[in-house]
Design an enzyme around this catalytic site. Structure first.
Site, short mmCIF file in Angstrom:
data_model
loop_
_atom_site.label_atom_id
_atom_site.label_comp_id
_atom_site.label_asym_id
_atom_site.label_seq_id
_atom_site.Cartn_x
_atom_site.Cartn_y
_atom_site.Cartn_z
N ASP A 265 5.03 -1.98 2.84
CA ASP A 265 3.81 -1.18 2.71
C ASP A 265 4.09 0.29 3.00
O ASP A 265 4.38 0.65 4.14
CB ASP A 265 2.78 -1.75 3.71
N ASP B 72 0.61 4.65 -1.94
CA ASP B 72 0.49 3.47 -1.08
C ASP B 72 0.74 2.17 -1.84
O ASP B 72 -0.11 1.71 -2.59
CB ASP B 72 -0.92 3.46 -0.46
#
Ligand SMILES: *[C@@H]1O[C@H](CO)[C@@H](O)[C@H](O)[C@H]1NC(C)=O
Ligand SMILES: *[C@@H]1O[C@H](CO)[C@@H](O)[C@H](O)[C@H]1NC(C)=O
Ligand SMILES: *[C@@H]1O[C@H](CO)[C@@H](O)[C@H](O)[C@H]1NC(C)=O
Length: 423
Positions: free
Chosen positions: A133, A312
């Site tokens: 992530d 992201d």
């Protein structure tokens, strides 16, 4: 001089061919599922994703202040403004569904859009699957002794690792619908043949509902952003690998329906063509860029002032603020405001004329392919767009909808992110 350069080129080539490669897999692909039969299916999954991104960013901003003593400008909310190029009316509102063939099914179990690979932790190594992530910086796993919230996951057994050290620091990670808690350990982490020693790993004794096995296929998470964003106040795994001389300070990512991959230490030249278009970071906590404009068919429809966009891998959609997103859809002929049907922030575009939407970063336009932008038919000729707004997020968030269009390099050493054309 020439000889030295020649040698360093050879060295770089040797290094590059040995770069650790982590194949990434997906169990559920909510973008693909959303288009089952071409019809929008799972609006609730997208909403859960937006809520999760919102709480992740909020927790990150608190961590930045704790780690740096500096209040992050985004703490006070969204700060930028957009100026439309043309004077378009707001999109018309859809107030009821008329031509709809399939009613959206509410989800019984939530679905996630995650890219995960494998790491080992401890001595001897214990194997876990993890979500990589770029919107957070901590590594955590479910641990032996966790309550029933970790059921179904592989559990980290700290007692069976001779290198595990309990720092005795408790951690608390707040997520949309709950929290993950436990103690931070230090241990050896191996990923794709490289090793980080003394790496901070959260051993969770409670998992938030978003991380329970039914909702989250991998066991744990590896945050790939900068140290300033670490809720543990510790170096992220990638930073440790760089500091310990295991890899150079950049990593490359391909996210696609198949052949997704994370390359530590550099890029996989087999996966893209042409040169990278690089954009400098304006903050080194999240991968934060200055968003300059919004574009439709490669024409600027709004200029942005003071708007930050983060890159992201842990978010599915392309999320923006309500003002900017409304201006964007106002510039798309036939776009409609679907908030009354789907919830705040959702818009449709004509299915027979899906637009090419783009953002300007570093004076260059980055376009989202229409097929990726389209989340599926809502009714008739109205297809849901992959750019949505949320009023609680202080950034634009360039998630999957954006990243699937490019091979992306996250170059921490040069403080930039680069995008190249996927091969
Ligand atoms: C880690 O240390 C904390 C604080 O001393 C303790 O409560 C916890 O049980 C320890 N965890 C393990 C797995 O030993
Ligand atoms: C953390 O989650 C647990 C279980 O869902 C809950 O009981 C507790 O109140 C939460 N704590 C905070 C501070 O939100
Ligand atoms: C863009 O960044 C990549 C990766 O850091 C680098 O290889 C490339 O040379 C950069 N391009 C330019 C024009 O700076």
């Amino acid at each position: 001089m020439v000889a030295t350069n020649f040698l360093s080129v050879l060295y770089l080539v040797a290094y590059a061919s040995a770069l650790p490669k982590i194949p990434l897999s997906k169990r559920k692909d909510i973008l693909a599922e959303s288009k089952r039969n071409g019809v929008l299916q799972n609006i609730e999954a997208f909403k859960m994703q937006i809520a999760k991104t919102k709480s992740k960013i909020a927790a990150g901003l608190v961590a930045v202040e704790k780690n740096t003593g500096r209040v992050h400008p985004a703490v006070s909310g969204f700060r930028g403004t957009f100026t439309p190029t043309d004077n378009n009316p707001a999109p018309e509102k859809i107030t009821s569904l008329t031509g709809r063939a399939i009613v959206p099914e509410p989800l019984t179990d939530s679905e996630e859009d995650l890219w995960f690979g494998t790491i080992t932790v401890g001595s001897p190594p214990q194997t876990f699957t993890v979500d990589f992530d770029t919107g957070s910086s901590d590594t955590f796993l479910p641990a032996v002794g966790c309550d029933s919230t970790c059921d179904g996951h592989t559990l980290f057994n700290t007692a069976k690792s001779s290198t595990a050290v309990n720092t005795t620091d408790p951690f608390f990670l707040q997520f949309g619908a709950g929290n993950a808690t436990g103690f931070v350990f230090s241990d050896t982490v191996k990923v794709a043949g490289v090793t980080a020693t003394g790496q901070a790993v959260g051993a969770s004794n409670h998992y938030s509902v978003e991380f329970e096995a039914a909702n989250f296929p991998p066991d744990g998470l590896v945050g790939m952003a900068f140290p300033a964003l670490s809720v543990f106040g510790a170096n992220p795994l990638f930073t440790t690998l760089v500091n310990q001389g295991q890899v150079p300070s950049a990593f490359g990512v391909k996210l696609a329906d198949s052949g997704s991959e994370l390359r530590l230490g550099g890029v996989n030249t087999a996966l893209f063509t042409g040169a990278f278009r690089n954009v400098s970071l304006i903050e080194e906590d999240f991968y934060a860029l200055n968003l300059q404009a919004l574009d439709v068919s490669s024409r600027t429809v709004a200029t942005a002032n003071g708007v930050t966009a983060i890159v992201d891998t842990g978010t599915t959609l392309l999320i923006g603020d309500p003002q900017g997103v409304e201006i964007l859809y106002s510039a798309i002929p036939g776009a409609k405001d679907a908030s009354a049907i789907l919830g705040p922030g959702f818009f449709t575009v004509p299915c027979n004329r899906i637009p090419t939407v783009g953002v300007t970063l570093g004076n260059q336009i980055f376009n989202v392919a229409p097929a990726i932008f389209n989340l599926g038919v809502l009714q008739g000729n109205d297809c849901v767009g992959g750019v949505v707004s949320s009023d609680g997020i202080p950034f634009w968030v360039l998630g999957d909808i954006f990243l699937r269009n490019f091979y992306t390099v996250f170059d921490q050493g040069k403080a930039r992110v680069g995008f190249a054309t996927l091969r």
